[in-house]
Scaffold this motif. Structure first.
Motif, mmCIF file in Angstrom:
data_model
loop_
_atom_site.group_PDB
_atom_site.id
_atom_site.type_symbol
_atom_site.label_atom_id
_atom_site.label_comp_id
_atom_site.label_asym_id
_atom_site.label_seq_id
_atom_site.Cartn_x
_atom_site.Cartn_y
_atom_site.Cartn_z
ATOM 1 N N HIS A 111 0.810 -1.209 0.000
ATOM 2 C CA HIS A 111 0.000 0.000 0.000
ATOM 3 C C HIS A 111 0.847 1.265 0.000
ATOM 4 C CE1 HIS A 111 -3.445 -2.547 0.531
ATOM 5 N NE2 HIS A 111 -2.955 -3.032 1.651
ATOM 6 N N GLN A 112 2.034 1.211 0.575
ATOM 7 C CA GLN A 112 2.911 2.384 0.590
ATOM 8 C C GLN A 112 3.782 2.470 -0.646
ATOM 9 O OE1 GLN A 112 5.305 2.690 4.098
ATOM 10 N NE2 GLN A 112 3.800 3.994 5.091
ATOM 11 N N MET A 113 4.281 1.332 -1.123
ATOM 12 C CA MET A 113 5.272 1.356 -2.183
ATOM 13 C C MET A 113 4.707 1.024 -3.571
ATOM 14 S SD MET A 113 7.620 2.375 -0.273
ATOM 15 C CE MET A 113 8.940 2.491 -1.427
ATOM 16 N N GLY A 114 3.500 0.486 -3.623
ATOM 17 C CA GLY A 114 2.887 0.164 -4.912
ATOM 18 C C GLY A 114 3.098 -1.293 -5.314
ATOM 19 N N TRP A 115 2.272 -1.723 -6.256
ATOM 20 C CA TRP A 115 2.286 -3.122 -6.702
ATOM 21 C C TRP A 115 3.610 -3.544 -7.309
ATOM 22 C CZ3 TRP A 115 -0.997 -7.198 -6.394
ATOM 23 C CH2 TRP A 115 -2.262 -6.947 -5.897
ATOM 24 N N GLN A 116 4.091 -2.794 -8.289
ATOM 25 C CA GLN A 116 5.293 -3.207 -9.008
ATOM 26 C C GLN A 116 6.488 -3.337 -8.069
ATOM 27 O OE1 GLN A 116 5.527 -0.122 -11.951
ATOM 28 N NE2 GLN A 116 4.445 -1.367 -13.482
ATOM 29 N N TRP A 117 6.717 -2.317 -7.268
ATOM 30 C CA TRP A 117 7.836 -2.345 -6.334
ATOM 31 C C TRP A 117 7.707 -3.538 -5.401
ATOM 32 C CZ3 TRP A 117 8.668 -2.504 -1.166
ATOM 33 C CH2 TRP A 117 9.941 -2.164 -0.705
ATOM 34 N N PHE A 118 6.518 -3.721 -4.851
ATOM 35 C CA PHE A 118 6.324 -4.754 -3.845
ATOM 36 C C PHE A 118 6.476 -6.158 -4.421
ATOM 37 C CE2 PHE A 118 3.847 -7.582 -1.129
ATOM 38 C CZ PHE A 118 4.472 -7.330 0.077
ATOM 39 N N VAL A 119 5.937 -6.408 -5.599
ATOM 40 C CA VAL A 119 6.031 -7.746 -6.194
ATOM 41 C C VAL A 119 7.485 -8.090 -6.513
ATOM 42 C CG1 VAL A 119 5.416 -9.108 -8.236
ATOM 43 C CG2 VAL A 119 3.656 -7.804 -7.030
ATOM 44 N N VAL A 120 8.244 -7.131 -7.028
ATOM 45 C CA VAL A 120 9.666 -7.382 -7.307
ATOM 46 C C VAL A 120 10.430 -7.617 -6.006
ATOM 47 C CG1 VAL A 120 11.786 -6.373 -8.251
ATOM 48 C CG2 VAL A 120 9.627 -6.139 -9.494
ATOM 49 N N TYR A 121 10.194 -6.762 -5.015
ATOM 50 C CA TYR A 121 10.835 -6.891 -3.702
ATOM 51 C C TYR A 121 10.540 -8.253 -3.080
ATOM 52 C CZ TYR A 121 11.221 -6.075 1.377
ATOM 53 O OH TYR A 121 11.505 -6.178 2.709
ATOM 54 N N LEU A 122 9.274 -8.591 -3.035
ATOM 55 C CA LEU A 122 8.853 -9.854 -2.426
ATOM 56 C C LEU A 122 9.418 -11.043 -3.192
ATOM 57 C CD1 LEU A 122 6.989 -10.977 -0.164
ATOM 58 C CD2 LEU A 122 5.169 -11.040 -1.865
ATOM 59 N N GLY A 123 9.284 -11.019 -4.509
ATOM 60 C CA GLY A 123 9.761 -12.134 -5.324
ATOM 61 C C GLY A 123 11.258 -12.369 -5.191
ATOM 62 N N LEU A 124 12.042 -11.291 -5.248
ATOM 63 C CA LEU A 124 13.501 -11.431 -5.144
ATOM 64 C C LEU A 124 13.922 -12.001 -3.788
ATOM 65 C CD1 LEU A 124 14.982 -8.217 -6.792
ATOM 66 C CD2 LEU A 124 15.436 -10.575 -7.441
ATOM 67 N N LEU A 125 13.398 -11.430 -2.725
ATOM 68 C CA LEU A 125 13.836 -11.863 -1.398
ATOM 69 C C LEU A 125 13.322 -13.254 -1.036
ATOM 70 C CD1 LEU A 125 13.796 -8.523 0.567
ATOM 71 C CD2 LEU A 125 15.764 -9.908 -0.060
#
Length: 177
Positions: A111-125
């Motif tokens: 909700h703070q960082m947006g879908w694209q940022w969050f999906v990449v962040y989550l997927g990578l880590l």
């Protein structure tokens, strides 16, 4: 973290993530085709505030993994993989830094960082954690195909579960970028 209230909230999140994983999700009812495991407790580390110091992240990563290792007698497997995740998190955050940078109040939230940022962040880590976890679990490179299948399916399963967790349980405050 700003005060005792934030520390209490993080402590409650720790108990919730580890408790859910240990007492509910770690059973065989939540395994997909003997290939996909939902390793939910890493959500505690992933959703820490962005401004959390690296030393604190490493200590929390070890602590979370150690507690899970105590419950399952896995000899440090969870602690090692959680440490790898905590070590790589600042690098991934630096890689994904928005043009305006992060605010001190930012958290790793959809909700703070947006879908694209969050999906990449989550997927990578999650991919980094699961790669370390399953390679350490295997201990050799004899079953590369099976290990890669476990890594990919578990990454998708855990990422989807954590994404749903973010959408359902985290507040929807969004700041403009």
């Amino acid at each position: 973290m700003r005060g005792i209230g934030d520390i209490i909230i993080q402590l409650l999140r720790f108990v919730l993530y580890v408790g859910l994983y240990v007492f509910l999700i770690s059973g065989t009812d939540f395994v997909l085709f003997d290939l996909g495991w939902c390793i939910l407790y890493i959500g505690f580390l992933l959703f820490l505030p962005i401004s959390t110091p690296i030393v604190v992240q490493l200590l929390l990563g070890f602590g979370v993994g150690f507690v899970v290792d105590l419950f399952f007698d896995t000899g440090g497997l969870h602690a090692a993989a959680a440490l790898v995740l905590a070590y790589c998190r600042p690098w991934v955050l630096r890689l994904l830094t928005p043009r305006d940078g992060y605010d001190s109040s930012d958290s790793a939230s959809i909700h703070q960082m947006g879908w694209q940022w969050f999906v990449v962040y989550l997927g990578l880590l999650v991919l980094i954690h699961h790669t370390a976890f399953f390679l350490l679990e295997l201990g050799s490179f004899h079953f590369v195909g099976l290990t890669l299948a476990k890594i990919l399916i578990s990454t998708l399963y855990t990422s989807l579960t954590l994404l749903i967790t973010q959408l359902v349980f985290f507040p929807t405050r969004r700041r403009s970028r």
